[in-house]
Every structure is written in structure tokens, then in C-alpha cells.
Enzyme design. Structure first.
Site, PDB file in Angstrom:
ATOM      1  N   GLY A  19       3.874  38.478   8.712  1.00 19.29           N
ATOM      2  CA  GLY A  19       5.306  39.063   9.388  1.00 19.29           C
ATOM      3  C   GLY A  19       5.887  40.078   8.549  1.00 19.29           C
ATOM      4  N   VAL A  30       6.207  23.966 -16.927  1.00 17.37           N
ATOM      5  CA  VAL A  30       5.778  22.827 -15.943  1.00 17.37           C
ATOM      6  C   VAL A  30       4.301  22.979 -15.555  1.00 17.37           C
ATOM      7  CG1 VAL A  30       6.418  21.463 -13.852  1.00 17.37           C
ATOM      8  CG2 VAL A  30       7.952  22.955 -14.957  1.00 17.37           C
ATOM      9  N   GLY A  76       5.592  31.534 -15.688  1.00 15.18           N
ATOM     10  CA  GLY A  76       6.674  31.484 -14.504  1.00 15.18           C
ATOM     11  C   GLY A  76       6.104  32.390 -13.263  1.00 15.18           C
ATOM     12  N   ARG A  77       7.002  32.535 -12.097  1.00  9.93           N
ATOM     13  CA  ARG A  77       6.636  33.161 -11.137  1.00  9.93           C
ATOM     14  C   ARG A  77       7.326  34.346 -10.682  1.00  9.93           C
ATOM     15  NH1 ARG A  77       2.723  30.399  -8.614  1.00  9.93           N
ATOM     16  NH2 ARG A  77       3.364  30.503  -6.211  1.00  9.93           N
ATOM     17  N   ASP A 111      11.857  29.995  -3.132  1.00  9.03           N
ATOM     18  CA  ASP A 111      11.341  30.711  -4.302  1.00  9.03           C
ATOM     19  C   ASP A 111      11.613  32.205  -4.131  1.00  9.03           C
ATOM     20  OD1 ASP A 111      10.375  28.406  -5.272  1.00  9.03           O
ATOM     21  OD2 ASP A 111       8.396  29.140  -5.435  1.00  9.03           O
ATOM     22  N   ALA A 121       9.977  22.828  -4.462  1.00  8.62           N
ATOM     23  CA  ALA A 121       9.779  22.537  -3.267  1.00  8.62           C
ATOM     24  C   ALA A 121      10.963  21.902  -2.358  1.00  8.62           C
ATOM     25  CB  ALA A 121       8.442  21.701  -3.140  1.00  8.62           C
ATOM     26  N   HIS A 125      13.647  -7.796 -10.731  1.00  9.87           N
ATOM     27  CA  HIS A 125      13.188  -8.192 -12.159  1.00  9.87           C
ATOM     28  C   HIS A 125      11.760  -8.850 -11.634  1.00  9.87           C
ATOM     29  CE1 HIS A 125      12.256  -9.559 -16.202  1.00  9.87           C
ATOM     30  NE2 HIS A 125      11.798 -10.660 -15.605  1.00  9.87           N
TER      31      HIS A 125
HETATM   32  P1  FAD Z   1       5.792  28.871  -0.652  1.00 10.70           P
HETATM   33  O1  FAD Z   1       5.559  27.487  -0.629  1.00 10.70           O
HETATM   34  O2  FAD Z   1       5.310  29.954  -1.786  1.00 10.70           O
HETATM   35  O3  FAD Z   1       5.564  29.398   0.767  1.00 10.70           O
HETATM   36  C1  FAD Z   1       5.638  30.865   1.388  1.00 10.70           C
HETATM   37  C2  FAD Z   1       4.758  30.908   2.281  1.00 10.70           C
HETATM   38  O4  FAD Z   1       5.106  32.228   3.010  1.00 10.70           O
HETATM   39  C3  FAD Z   1       3.107  31.036   2.059  1.00 10.70           C
HETATM   40  O5  FAD Z   1       2.342  30.257   2.949  1.00 10.70           O
HETATM   41  C4  FAD Z   1       2.788  32.310   2.124  1.00 10.70           C
HETATM   42  O6  FAD Z   1       1.619  32.821   2.719  1.00 10.70           O
HETATM   43  C5  FAD Z   1       3.806  32.990   3.220  1.00 10.70           C
HETATM   44  N1  FAD Z   1       3.976  34.468   3.554  1.00 10.70           N
HETATM   45  C6  FAD Z   1       4.511  35.071   2.395  1.00 10.70           C
HETATM   46  N2  FAD Z   1       4.737  36.382   2.910  1.00 10.70           N
HETATM   47  C7  FAD Z   1       4.659  36.301   4.291  1.00 10.70           C
HETATM   48  C8  FAD Z   1       4.403  37.180   5.414  1.00 10.70           C
HETATM   49  N3  FAD Z   1       4.996  38.513   5.163  1.00 10.70           N
HETATM   50  N4  FAD Z   1       4.155  36.820   6.606  1.00 10.70           N
HETATM   51  C9  FAD Z   1       3.685  35.722   6.878  1.00 10.70           C
HETATM   52  N5  FAD Z   1       3.735  34.656   5.825  1.00 10.70           N
HETATM   53  C10 FAD Z   1       4.004  34.850   4.396  1.00 10.70           C
HETATM   54  N6  FAD Z   1       7.485  22.091  -6.671  1.00 10.70           N
HETATM   55  C11 FAD Z   1       8.112  21.041  -6.748  1.00 10.70           C
HETATM   56  O7  FAD Z   1       9.191  20.696  -6.269  1.00 10.70           O
HETATM   57  N7  FAD Z   1       7.347  19.748  -7.069  1.00 10.70           N
HETATM   58  C12 FAD Z   1       5.987  19.954  -7.786  1.00 10.70           C
HETATM   59  O8  FAD Z   1       5.477  18.882  -8.156  1.00 10.70           O
HETATM   60  C13 FAD Z   1       5.629  21.290  -7.899  1.00 10.70           C
HETATM   61  N8  FAD Z   1       4.417  21.436  -8.025  1.00 10.70           N
HETATM   62  C14 FAD Z   1       3.782  22.873  -8.300  1.00 10.70           C
HETATM   63  C15 FAD Z   1       2.734  22.898  -8.819  1.00 10.70           C
HETATM   64  C16 FAD Z   1       2.262  24.256  -8.901  1.00 10.70           C
HETATM   65  C17 FAD Z   1       1.003  24.501  -9.575  1.00 10.70           C
HETATM   66  C18 FAD Z   1       3.075  25.434  -8.476  1.00 10.70           C
HETATM   67  C19 FAD Z   1       2.494  26.743  -8.653  1.00 10.70           C
HETATM   68  C20 FAD Z   1       4.092  25.316  -8.032  1.00 10.70           C
HETATM   69  C21 FAD Z   1       4.616  23.875  -7.655  1.00 10.70           C
HETATM   70  N9  FAD Z   1       5.865  23.768  -7.387  1.00 10.70           N
HETATM   71  C22 FAD Z   1       6.388  22.338  -7.451  1.00 10.70           C
HETATM   72  C23 FAD Z   1       6.688  24.817  -6.802  1.00 10.70           C
HETATM   73  C24 FAD Z   1       6.830  24.592  -5.294  1.00 10.70           C
HETATM   74  O9  FAD Z   1       5.344  24.956  -4.996  1.00 10.70           O
HETATM   75  C25 FAD Z   1       7.493  25.989  -4.822  1.00 10.70           C
HETATM   76  O10 FAD Z   1       8.877  25.828  -5.228  1.00 10.70           O
HETATM   77  C26 FAD Z   1       7.624  25.921  -3.153  1.00 10.70           C
HETATM   78  O11 FAD Z   1       6.129  25.706  -2.666  1.00 10.70           O
HETATM   79  C27 FAD Z   1       8.360  26.866  -2.614  1.00 10.70           C
HETATM   80  O12 FAD Z   1       8.433  27.030  -1.113  1.00 10.70           O
HETATM   81  P2  FAD Z   1       8.674  28.223  -0.583  1.00 10.70           P
HETATM   82  O13 FAD Z   1       8.827  27.646   0.924  1.00 10.70           O
HETATM   83  O14 FAD Z   1       9.829  29.043  -0.981  1.00 10.70           O
HETATM   84  O15 FAD Z   1       7.429  29.294  -0.727  1.00 10.70           O
HETATM   85  P1  NAI Z   2       7.874  27.612 -16.360  1.00 10.66           P
HETATM   86  O1  NAI Z   2       9.192  28.537 -16.202  1.00 10.66           O
HETATM   87  O2  NAI Z   2       7.885  26.079 -16.058  1.00 10.66           O
HETATM   88  O3  NAI Z   2       7.295  27.906 -17.938  1.00 10.66           O
HETATM   89  C1  NAI Z   2       6.822  29.048 -18.092  1.00 10.66           C
HETATM   90  C2  NAI Z   2       6.806  28.898 -19.703  1.00 10.66           C
HETATM   91  O4  NAI Z   2       5.862  30.027 -20.196  1.00 10.66           O
HETATM   92  C3  NAI Z   2       7.804  28.849 -20.490  1.00 10.66           C
HETATM   93  O5  NAI Z   2       8.092  28.027 -21.551  1.00 10.66           O
HETATM   94  C4  NAI Z   2       8.005  30.336 -21.301  1.00 10.66           C
HETATM   95  O6  NAI Z   2       8.979  30.428 -22.284  1.00 10.66           O
HETATM   96  C5  NAI Z   2       6.765  30.576 -21.486  1.00 10.66           C
HETATM   97  N1  NAI Z   2       6.407  31.995 -21.519  1.00 10.66           N
HETATM   98  C6  NAI Z   2       6.628  33.246 -20.713  1.00 10.66           C
HETATM   99  N2  NAI Z   2       6.196  34.264 -21.206  1.00 10.66           N
HETATM  100  C7  NAI Z   2       5.423  33.907 -22.123  1.00 10.66           C
HETATM  101  C8  NAI Z   2       4.425  34.592 -22.839  1.00 10.66           C
HETATM  102  N3  NAI Z   2       4.447  35.931 -22.777  1.00 10.66           N
HETATM  103  N4  NAI Z   2       3.773  34.213 -23.934  1.00 10.66           N
HETATM  104  C9  NAI Z   2       3.889  32.679 -23.951  1.00 10.66           C
HETATM  105  N5  NAI Z   2       4.821  32.001 -23.128  1.00 10.66           N
HETATM  106  C10 NAI Z   2       5.569  32.619 -22.438  1.00 10.66           C
HETATM  107  O7  NAI Z   2       6.726  28.445 -15.383  1.00 10.66           O
HETATM  108  P2  NAI Z   2       5.533  27.746 -14.810  1.00 10.66           P
HETATM  109  O8  NAI Z   2       4.826  26.551 -15.718  1.00 10.66           O
HETATM  110  O9  NAI Z   2       4.481  28.974 -14.612  1.00 10.66           O
HETATM  111  O10 NAI Z   2       5.613  26.976 -13.626  1.00 10.66           O
HETATM  112  C11 NAI Z   2       6.534  28.047 -12.580  1.00 10.66           C
HETATM  113  C12 NAI Z   2       7.371  27.252 -11.727  1.00 10.66           C
HETATM  114  O11 NAI Z   2       6.730  26.354 -10.689  1.00 10.66           O
HETATM  115  C13 NAI Z   2       8.414  26.293 -12.461  1.00 10.66           C
HETATM  116  O12 NAI Z   2       9.461  26.935 -13.110  1.00 10.66           O
HETATM  117  C14 NAI Z   2       8.479  25.151 -11.676  1.00 10.66           C
HETATM  118  O13 NAI Z   2       9.738  25.698 -10.846  1.00 10.66           O
HETATM  119  C15 NAI Z   2       7.526  25.298 -10.484  1.00 10.66           C
HETATM  120  N6  NAI Z   2       6.653  24.117 -10.610  1.00 10.66           N
HETATM  121  C16 NAI Z   2       7.066  22.868 -10.531  1.00 10.66           C
HETATM  122  C17 NAI Z   2       6.470  21.614 -10.777  1.00 10.66           C
HETATM  123  C18 NAI Z   2       7.068  20.519 -10.738  1.00 10.66           C
HETATM  124  O14 NAI Z   2       8.235  20.389 -10.123  1.00 10.66           O
HETATM  125  N7  NAI Z   2       6.546  19.222 -11.265  1.00 10.66           N
HETATM  126  C19 NAI Z   2       5.106  21.828 -11.137  1.00 10.66           C
HETATM  127  C20 NAI Z   2       4.565  23.004 -11.487  1.00 10.66           C
HETATM  128  C21 NAI Z   2       5.283  24.147 -11.120  1.00 10.66           C
END
Ligand code: FAD
Ligand code: NAI
Length: 475
Positions: free
Chosen positions: A122, A193, A281-282, A322, A330, A454
Site C-alpha cells: 500500500g 533482546v 536494534g531496528r 514500531d 507487539a 500455594h
Molecule cells: P510489524 O509487525 O513489523 O508489521 C508491519 C507489517 O506491515 C508487515 O507485515 C509488513 O510486511 C507490512 N508492510 C510494511 N510496509 C507495507 C506497505 N507499504 N504496504 C503493505 N504492507 C506493508 N515483541 C514483543 O512484544 N514480544 C516478543 O516476544 C517479541 N519478540 C520479537 C522477536 C524478534 C526476533 C523480533 C525481530 C521482534 C520481536 N518483537 C517482540 C517485536 C515485535 O515483533 C514488534 O514490536 C511488532 O511486530 C511491531 O508490530 P507492528 O505492527 O508495528 O509492525
Molecule cells: P536491542 O535494542 O534490544 O539491543 C541492541 C543491542 O545492541 C544493545 O545492547 C546495543 O547496545 C547493542 N549495539 C548497538 N550497536 C552495536 C554495535 N555496533 N556493536 C555492538 N553492539 C551494538 O535490539 P535487538 O536485540 O536488535 O531487538 C530489537 C527490538 O526488538 C528490541 O528492542 C525489542 O523492542 C524487540 N524485541 C522484543 C523481544 C521481546 O519482547 N521478548 C524479543 C526480541 C526483540
């Protein structure tokens, strides 16, 4: 011919699909556009969370934890296994099935709630009288028009400069979730994370895992006491950490990957691994959204600029999840999606940022809500702390998992709970009680006076609340 809707949601992750469902519940004609494709090119709604995030990572964490238990802890229960083996392909296949169940579940929910789903990308085409025209490029090209647009396009993994993801040797979260065989040596950049969760999965399955972290300390966002306890546990399990690492080069031209870095003392080091996960990070994703067509404002980091209510600079255009400020979680995205749908309906949706829980699904699990001790000190807040170790909890002993503790932080004068920090078994589930308590402005004494079953791990929560008043019963 343009199709007319009240609300068009761009992105079908937890922010977008939940916003679409809530808007439909409120009586709007809703469309949700999502471009994610499954391996057959079909729709796979659910975004990062469902496809390459929360859900698949938890599936692999569960499988690998079973293996770890069988390999190292079943013996304590009198169970012996010969020839224990890990079939990685089967584990990844199971994870894919779990993902598909969630994708299908969302498609079902769209049907149930009469949300029109469009599979494709979109993008803003133009502003029109009373709304916006959104172009969908996918299997069929369509044009949608709506007064209200919710952007929920999520985020993508940040790459290290000079080391683009190839998803074979240099892996983002995507590649890290589909490694086909246990790498003998796995490198991880970033001890956040993803680094901890993915590092744990492959360490449990036999990889030698080294995590290089730029910061001098571990998990700066967590309570210091929790971070210290967790680090001790992870190191005992065999995860290797190097803090204060400054990466200078990542070379993937040979068989594996060689990372050159300076350690905290400034000494040049190299680390050779088979695969490297980069989890630093992202970044917000607006690729293909064409925000320029309507003048949608982004900040210098590429995030869509929103106010506290998720309103953008354009009337009727909202953004959640995000792609906007705030924690990339999420459940935060979902809460914002619900609140925005309600605001469009003239209601007063609200997201309480102060009570968003954080969970890291390692073993021990780490979970918290509210402020840490270091934040309270920095804010000059007078507080009382109470802590209770799982070592003194009967259920934890029966489980054979006594690592960690529950810690309460309460206002010194009013006893209102200001933060709860848990490291230990099922912290992800235990934290809910603290979230409810904080939403209801409970005091530590309120929790201390509630009857907890308990034997249960939740008794550690009650005891930590009692500890605030220095009157634990079992410690
Ligand atoms: P997203 O989930 O990124 O969804 C965005 C969607 O939009 C995607 O499907 C994408 O394809 C679509 N999109 C983008 N641009 C367009 C476009 N122009 N047209 C149509 N579609 C489009 N968070 C937690 O709370 N608990 C966790 O355990 C957790 N674990 C994680 C583990 C990993 C490995 C990662 C990477 C992230 C994790 N997160 C976790 C973070 C979580 O995934 C995100 O915070 C969450 O998905 C954000 O939701 P969102 O809807 O903003 O975006
Ligand atoms: P993060 O922000 O959790 O951690 C990134 C780490 O990388 C930090 O400790 C930072 O200091 C380090 N870093 C940054 N630049 C660096 C460099 N050049 N060299 C070495 N270290 C460096 O990011 P991450 O793990 O990528 O996850 C992204 C996000 O996804 C999280 O912040 C979280 O919001 C979400 N997530 C949530 C989960 C959950 O809720 N259980 C699970 C996985 C992801």
C-alpha cells in the site's frame, strides 16, 4: 474505480491487524493491506511478530529448552535418555507450522470481523476531497479511498555498516530463525533482546556462542540487580560475552565470518565464527509507503512523527507500532492500534506507557514493569525495595528452577508500587499481576494482603511485596 472505505490500515502486523479488527467492531468499513508473502507467495499477515519475531522465536526457544532439559536436567528427576538427538529441520518445520497457524488465524479474524484484506504493498497516491487515495500493488492492483488511514508498517533489522545481511552467514532475525543446522561457532553482535533469545536457542543446541556488545554494561534498560543476576546465569550456561566491543570489520569472504573488534581495553581482537547474528536494534519501515505524495512527516531517524495520540501531521492519518516512537513491542503496537480505532470513533482510547511490561524469554526469563532502581534514584524518588528469592519458594524448588528473584519498588511514603522486576521461572506470566496492580495504583501492601495459591511461583510475588515492609514469611 476506487473502492471506498471508512478506514484503511497499511500493514497487517500486531499494530495494523488489531487496529483493523477494532475499527470493524466499532462499525466502520475497514480495509487492511499487508504485503508479507509466505514461501508459496500467498498472504502471511501478522507482520514481523508472527513471521520473523515474537511467535517463531518463542517456538524455537521452547524446542531448544526441551532439548536442554532432556540433555541436562531430566537426570535429576530420575529420567535417563540414551541417544538424545536434535532434528533441527523438524524443529524449524514445527516453528513454520506455528507461524502458519497464526497467519491463518488472522485471515480468519478478518473474515469474522468483515475486514477487507488486500495482499500487496500500500502506498499513498494523493490526498482527495475528504480523505486519501491509497494504491495497492499486489496480485491485483487496486485503488482504495478512505477518510482515515492508519499506518502500521513496522520495522526492519538494522545492519552493521559495511556488513549487509546475506541471511546465509550474516543473519538478521529472519535468517537467525531459519538456521538449518547447529553452527559450531555462532557470533552475535548486540546483547539486547534478540541477541539473548537467539543466542540462547543455539547455545542450548550445542553452539559455542559469543556475544559482542558495544556498551560497557549488560541490559542497561533492566533493573541493575536483575541484569546482574541474569548475566551470572547466562555465563554459567556457557554464553560468552565481550562488553565494550568496538567492531571495525566483518569479513564474510571466506568460509565463515571473521569479526575484527577492539575490546574494552582497546586491544585488537578477532572472532571467527560459522554464522553471525547482527541484533543491534531496528529501524522504522516506510519503504514503498510514498509518504512524500501527501506530505507525511518523518523524523531524522525515518520514524513517522506522531503526537501522544498517534496523530500524524496530516488530518485523518494515524500511525502506530514500531514505525513510531516508543518501545518496539507487539503489545505496545496492539494497544496503540485499539486506541486509534477508538479515537477515530470519537472515543477516548488510551495507552499507559508507564505500565507496558517488558519480557525477555530466556532462561531465566526476565520481566519488568515500571521504573528501575536506577531510574528512581535518577528521578530523586524516595522508595522502599523488597526482594524475595525463588530459592525460598516451594514451587520453584519442586520445578527444579530456583534461579532469580522478584523485586518490588514502592513509594517510601505512599507505598504505591513504582516498579516490579522479575528474573526467574515464568517471569513472563508472573509480571501480569504487577501490571494489573500498577494500573489500579495498588500499594505493595495490597499485594501482600492478597491470598496467593500455594504452592505457586506467584507466592514469590506476594513475599516480595511483604519484603517491602521487611516482613517476609518464608525467608
Ligand atoms: P510489524 O509487525 O513489523 O508489521 C508491519 C507489517 O506491515 C508487515 O507485515 C509488513 O510486511 C507490512 N508492510 C510494511 N510496509 C507495507 C506497505 N507499504 N504496504 C503493505 N504492507 C506493508 N515483541 C514483543 O512484544 N514480544 C516478543 O516476544 C517479541 N519478540 C520479537 C522477536 C524478534 C526476533 C523480533 C525481530 C521482534 C520481536 N518483537 C517482540 C517485536 C515485535 O515483533 C514488534 O514490536 C511488532 O511486530 C511491531 O508490530 P507492528 O505492527 O508495528 O509492525
Ligand atoms: P536491542 O535494542 O534490544 O539491543 C541492541 C543491542 O545492541 C544493545 O545492547 C546495543 O547496545 C547493542 N549495539 C548497538 N550497536 C552495536 C554495535 N555496533 N556493536 C555492538 N553492539 C551494538 O535490539 P535487538 O536485540 O536488535 O531487538 C530489537 C527490538 O526488538 C528490541 O528492542 C525489542 O523492542 C524487540 N524485541 C522484543 C523481544 C521481546 O519482547 N521478548 C524479543 C526480541 C526483540
Amino acid at each position: 474505480m476506487s473502492k471506498q472505505f471508512d478506514v484503511v490500515v497499511i500493514g497487517g502486523g500486531p499494530g495494523g491487524y488489531i487496529a483493523a479488527i477494532r475499527a470493524a467492531q466499532l462499525g466502520f468499513q475497514v480495509a487492511c493491506i499487508d504485503e508479507w508473502k509466505n514461501d508459496k507467495g500467498g498472504p502471511a499477515p501478522g507482520g514481523t511478530c508472527t513471521n520473523v519475531g515474537c511467535i517463531p522465536s518463542k517456538a524455537l526457544l521452547q524446542s531448544s529448552e526441551h532439548f536442554e532439559q532432556a540433555a541436562h536436567h531430566f537426570g535429576d528427576h530420575g529420567i535417563t535418555l540414551d541417544n538424545l538427538k536434535m532434528d533441527v529441520a523438524k524443529m524449524v518445520g514445527r516453528k513454520n507450522t506455528v507461524v502458519k497457524q497464526n497467519n491463518d488465524g488472522i485471515l480468519y479474524l478478518f473474515k469474522k470481523n468483515k475486514v477487507s484484506f488486500f495482499h500487496g504493498r500500500g502506498s499513498f497516491a494523493k490526498a482527495v476531497e475528504g480523505g486519501y487515495e491509497i494504491a495497492v500493488a499486489g496480485a491485483a492492483n487496486e485503488t482504495l479511498t478512505a477518510k482515515n488511514v492508519i499506518v502500521a508498517t513496522g520495522s526492519n533489522a538494522r545492519a552493521l555498516p559495511g556488513a549487509p545481511f546475506d541471511e546465509e552467514k550474516i543473519l538478521s532475525n529472519d535468517g537467525a530463525l531459519r538456521i538449518g543446522a547447529v553452527p559450531a561457532k555462532l557470533g552475535v553482535i548486540g546483547s539486547g533482546v534478540i541477541g539473548l533469545e537467539m543466542g540462547s536457542v543455539w547455545r542450548r543446541l550445542g553452539s559455542e556462542v559469543t556475544i559482542l556488545e558495544a556498551m560497557p554494561s549488560f541490559l542497561a534498560a533492566a533493573d541493575e540487580g536483575v541484569a546482574k543476576e541474569a548475566l551470572k546465569a547466562f555465563q554459567k550456561q556457557g554464553l560468552k560475552f565481550e562488553f565494550g566491543a568496538k567492531i571495525s570489520k566483518v569479513d564474510a569472504s571466506g568460509e565463515g565470518v571473521v569479526i575484527s573488534y577492539a575490546n574494552a581495553k582497546g586491544e585488537e581482537q578477532t572472532l571467527a565464527v560459522d554464522k553471525l547474528i547482527v541484533s543491534i536494534g531496528r529501524v522504522a519501515n516506510t519503504i514503498g509507503l510514498n509518504p512524500e505524495a501527501v506530505g507525511l512527516q518523518l523524523d531524522e531517524r525515518g520514524m513517522i512523527v506522531v503526537d501522544a495520540d498517534c496523530k500524524t501531521n496530516l488530518p485523518g492519518v494515524w500511525a502506530v507500532g514500531d514505525v513510531v516512537r516508543g518501545p518496539m513491542l507487539a503489545h505496545k503496537a496492539e494497544e496503540e492500534g485499539v486506541a486509534v480505532a477508538e479515537r477515530i470513533a470519537g472515543q477516548h482510547g488510551h495507552v499507559n506507557f508507564a505500565t507496558i511490561p517488558w519480557v525477555i524469554y530466556t532462561s531465566p526469563e526476565i520481566a519488568w514493569v515500571g521504573r528501575t532502581e536506577q531510574q528512581l534514584k535518577a528521578d530523586g524518588v524516595a522508595y522502599k525495595a523488597g526482594q524475595f528469592p525463588f530459592m525460598a519458594n516451594g514451587r520453584a524448588r519442586a520445578l527444579g528452577d530456583t534461579t532469580g528473584f522478584v523485586k518490588f519498588l514502592a513509594d517510601a511514603k505512599t507505598d504505591e508500587i513504582l516498579g516490579v522486576h522479575i528474573v526467574g521461572p515464568f517471569a513472563s506470566e508472573l509480571i501480569s499481576e504487577a501490571v494489573v496492580a500498577m494500573e489500579f495504583k495498588a500499594s505493595a501492601e495490597d499485594i501482600a494482603r492478597i491470598c496467593h495459591a500455594h504452592p505457586s511461583l506467584s507466592e514469590a510475588t506476594k513475599e516480595a511485596a511483604l519484603a517491602v515492609d521487611k516482613r517476609t514469611l518464608n525467608f
